[in-house]
Scaffold this active site. Structure first.
Site, PDB file in Angstrom:
ATOM      1  N   GLY A 312     -55.492  60.818  51.121  1.00  0.00           N
ATOM      2  CA  GLY A 312     -55.014  60.594  52.465  1.00  0.00           C
ATOM      3  C   GLY A 312     -53.500  60.502  52.594  1.00  0.00           C
ATOM      4  O   GLY A 312     -52.745  61.174  51.888  1.00  0.00           O
ATOM      5  N   SER A 313     -53.067  59.643  53.498  1.00  0.00           N
ATOM      6  CA  SER A 313     -51.657  59.601  53.903  1.00  0.00           C
ATOM      7  C   SER A 313     -50.707  59.113  52.825  1.00  0.00           C
ATOM      8  O   SER A 313     -49.490  59.154  53.013  1.00  0.00           O
ATOM      9  CB  SER A 313     -51.506  58.716  55.143  1.00  0.00           C
ATOM     10  N   THR A 314     -51.217  58.634  51.677  1.00  0.00           N
ATOM     11  CA  THR A 314     -50.319  58.282  50.578  1.00  0.00           C
ATOM     12  C   THR A 314     -49.529  59.502  50.115  1.00  0.00           C
ATOM     13  O   THR A 314     -48.453  59.366  49.533  1.00  0.00           O
ATOM     14  CB  THR A 314     -51.107  57.710  49.387  1.00  0.00           C
ATOM     15  N   PHE A 315     -50.048  60.717  50.400  1.00  0.00           N
ATOM     16  CA  PHE A 315     -49.375  61.961  49.997  1.00  0.00           C
ATOM     17  C   PHE A 315     -48.170  62.286  50.884  1.00  0.00           C
ATOM     18  O   PHE A 315     -47.364  63.142  50.526  1.00  0.00           O
ATOM     19  CB  PHE A 315     -50.369  63.129  50.045  1.00  0.00           C
ATOM     20  N   LYS A 316     -48.045  61.651  52.032  1.00  0.00           N
ATOM     21  CA  LYS A 316     -47.005  62.045  52.981  1.00  0.00           C
ATOM     22  C   LYS A 316     -45.593  61.837  52.448  1.00  0.00           C
ATOM     23  O   LYS A 316     -44.663  62.526  52.869  1.00  0.00           O
ATOM     24  CB  LYS A 316     -47.191  61.280  54.297  1.00  0.00           C
TER      25      LYS A 316
END
Length: 600
Positions: A312-316
């Site tokens: 999820g958004s940890t990749f942003k």
């Protein structure tokens, strides 16, 4: 032998014709015969004497050489040899970074039977079945009363069981000495250690083999007599590991989660101080693996290494840090965040509609999918792929565990525009929590690649530079903003300057698509952000907490982030880092004979 006559006829006749006495001829021949007999006897005696001299020289020479060898050797106690002495049963201990024992050996006994020596086999079988309820009583009776000459009964006995068998009084029940592997801390660090099993077995000894975790990864090293029994020293801190497992176990109850994972890693060295996966197991009594169903339902499944999830958004933070490094944006650059965004036939939405434009700082702080995709489009698919590959997301982690190769990321075979968009906010590419911890450690290490390890080293291994120190510093400042002003406010811990990113990803269905009410919630963090020392990743599988106004919350900000805060508060003082950066010395008693080995 042809004997010469004493009165040969020819000589007698000749002597008579010559007037000689025939008796003189007989006397002469008799004297000659006696002389020959004496010569033969003398030669035989001389030969015997020579052989005796040779035998005495050899015997006394052998005794003298043996006495000389014993005089020059070191004294040693005599040892009894058995048929199983060829089995290598020695196995080195495993200790944590402070020298505390994680795995060791324990002397025990095995039980076997010689049925032909049993006085009353049927009664013995019944009594054994009462001592060992897990045995099949009928099968044991059949084995002991049949034609077999040898029957294994138990490979490991407790002292109480041994005494109970001894009280049976059967001469055909025999105890064989052996060593077994003991994990004195029970379930603690069970996935890291893995467990062991018996290999080649004899009645007097048994070979102990690693079957998972570091026990199997370093099996040959642990059994190598050349190491002199020196322990294998891991990077794990036993106290931190125990605290992490306790906090995660409580979080599963509070968050009603299916499972949980936690990883605490040193930023500069990549050494893993604690790594937990729940549910876990006791390596002293390792359960059988599942033969059907979801592998993650088994307590043997290591979620930290084998669990491959869309994070999820940890990749942003990754496309944002890369774009900063490329000089395309900075923290104040305004990004079009109008939602929804259309790519081809696909629409990309934000959790909330944030209006027209957001700064890069707010794109990450508010976790805008649309804003992140806009930044990823500036990079292009090729540069995006290369950066993620440099961070290690295209290959299994090199951590020293046999399970590591099974945690290979699921990477899209094609990388069109829509894939580049979804990957930028953590969908379409699945990796393990340990991959995520390593990538965050790289940002914390001024952009120098960090590879995870379970071995306690004197000198860290320096990786390649994948991000400039300046860009890494700006990325850490943005992560700090997420905790102070963004979606991860519940992860704030006073005095530690935590920076991190939340990520909530729906779980994929086996047949395609995604579940609507099942997700994986992750919080990846580092602290202190000005000069990071530790990276902490927390992942909860299918968490849900009750909301104040009714309903349920599953987002990482409400589930994983507060668990991470609890872990930071609990673990960090144990490691010598007090609030506001005050460092206290941590005494690490290491055994003098501990050996550090390089990663395999």
């Amino acid at each position: 032998m042809i004997r010469t006559p004493l009165r040969p006829l020819a000589r007698i006749l000749s002597a008579r014709q010559a007037g000689q006495d025939p008796d003189e001829i007989e006397a002469e021949l008799r004297a000659q015969r006696h002389a020959e007999i004496q010569d033969r006897a003398r030669r035989r005696a001389e030969t015997r004497l020579k052989w005796m001299v040779v035998c005495f020289v050899v015997a006394f020479g052998t005794v003298g050489l043996r006495m000389g060898a014993l005089a020059s050797s070191q004294p040693a106690e005599p040892r009894a040899h058995a048929s199983g002495a060829q089995i290598i049963s020695q196995r080195a201990d495993i200790v944590d970074r402070r020298g505390r024992v994680l795995a060791t050996n324990l002397s025990t006994h095995a039980l076997y039977a010689h049925p032909r020596d049993l006085v009353d086999p049927a009664t013995a079988a019944a009594k054994l079945a009462r001592i060992f309820p897990d045995l099949d009583a009928e099968r044991l009776k059949k084995d002991l009363t049949g034609e077999r000459k040898f029957v294994w009964i138990k490979k490991k006995l407790s002292p109480e069981q041994m005494q109970a068998v001894h009280d049976i009084g059967e001469p055909g029940l025999v105890f064989g000495p052996r060593e077994m592997r003991l994990y004195p801390n029970g379930r603690l660090a069970s996935h890291v250690l893995g467990g062991s099993q018996f290999g080649a077995e004899g009645v007097s000894s048994a070979e102990v083999l690693g079957m998972a975790g570091v026990e199997k990864a370093f099996d040959r090293w642990l059994r190598d007599p050349a190491n002199g029994g020196a322990p294998l020293q891991l990077s794990i801190d036993l106290t931190a590991q125990a605290a992490m497992e306790e906090v995660l176990a409580n979080s599963i109850k509070v968050m009603n989660a299916k499972g949980a994972t936690g990883i605490l890693m040193e930023v500069k060295s990549g050494e893993i101080l604690a790594m937990a996966s729940l549910p876990d197991f006791d390596p002293n009594d390792r359960p059988r693996p599942l033969t059907k169903g979801d592998p993650s339902d088994s307590p043997l499944f290591n979620r930290a290494v084998q669990g491959v999830y869309e994070l999820g958004s940890t990749f942003k933070i990754f496309p944002i840090a890369q774009a900063i490094d490329e000089g395309l944006i900075n923290a104040n650059t305004m990004i079009n965040a109008s939602s929804p965004m259309k790519i081809g036939k696909y629409l990309i939405h934000d959790f909330h509609n944030y209006g027209g434009q957001l700064s890069v700082r707010d794109v990450l702080g508010k976790s805008s999918n649309v804003g992140t995709v806009r930044i990823a489009q500036m990079l292009g698919p090729e540069r995006q792929q290369k950066f993620l590959k440099d961070l290690g997301f295209f290959e299994p982690t090199p951590v020293e565990m046999t399970e590591a190769p099974t945690g290979k990321p699921i990477v899209p075979s094609r990388w069109p525009a829509v894939t580049a968009a979804t990957v930028s906010f953590g969908h379409g590419l699945a990796a393990s929590p340990l991959h995520l911890a390593s990538a965050f450690a790289t940002i914390g290490n001024d952009g120098r690649r960090v590879r995870p390890t379970l071995i306690h080293r004197k000198v860290p291994v320096q990786g390649e530079q994948v991000l400039s120190p300046k860009a890494a510093k700006q990325a850490r400042d943005l992560l700090r903003y997420v905790v102070t002003k963004g979606t991860a406010r519940q992860a704030e811990v006073a005095g530690y300057e935590v920076g991190g990113k939340t990520g909530t990803a729906d779980k994929p269905r086996p047949g395609g698509g995604y579940y609507k009410n099942r997700n994986v919630s992750t919080f990846a963090s580092m602290y202190p952000t000005d000069d990071p020392e530790y990276v902490l990743v927390v992942t909860l599988d299918e968490p849900k907490v009750s909301a104040a106004g009714g309903g349920e919350m599953r987002t990482a900000g409400a589930t994983a982030a507060p668990v991470a805060a609890a872990l930071i508060q609990r673990l960090t003082p144990m490691l010598g880092l007090q609030p506001d950066g005050l460092k206290l010395p941590v005494i690490e008693p290491r055994p003098a004979d501990a050996v550090r080995v390089s990663a395999q």
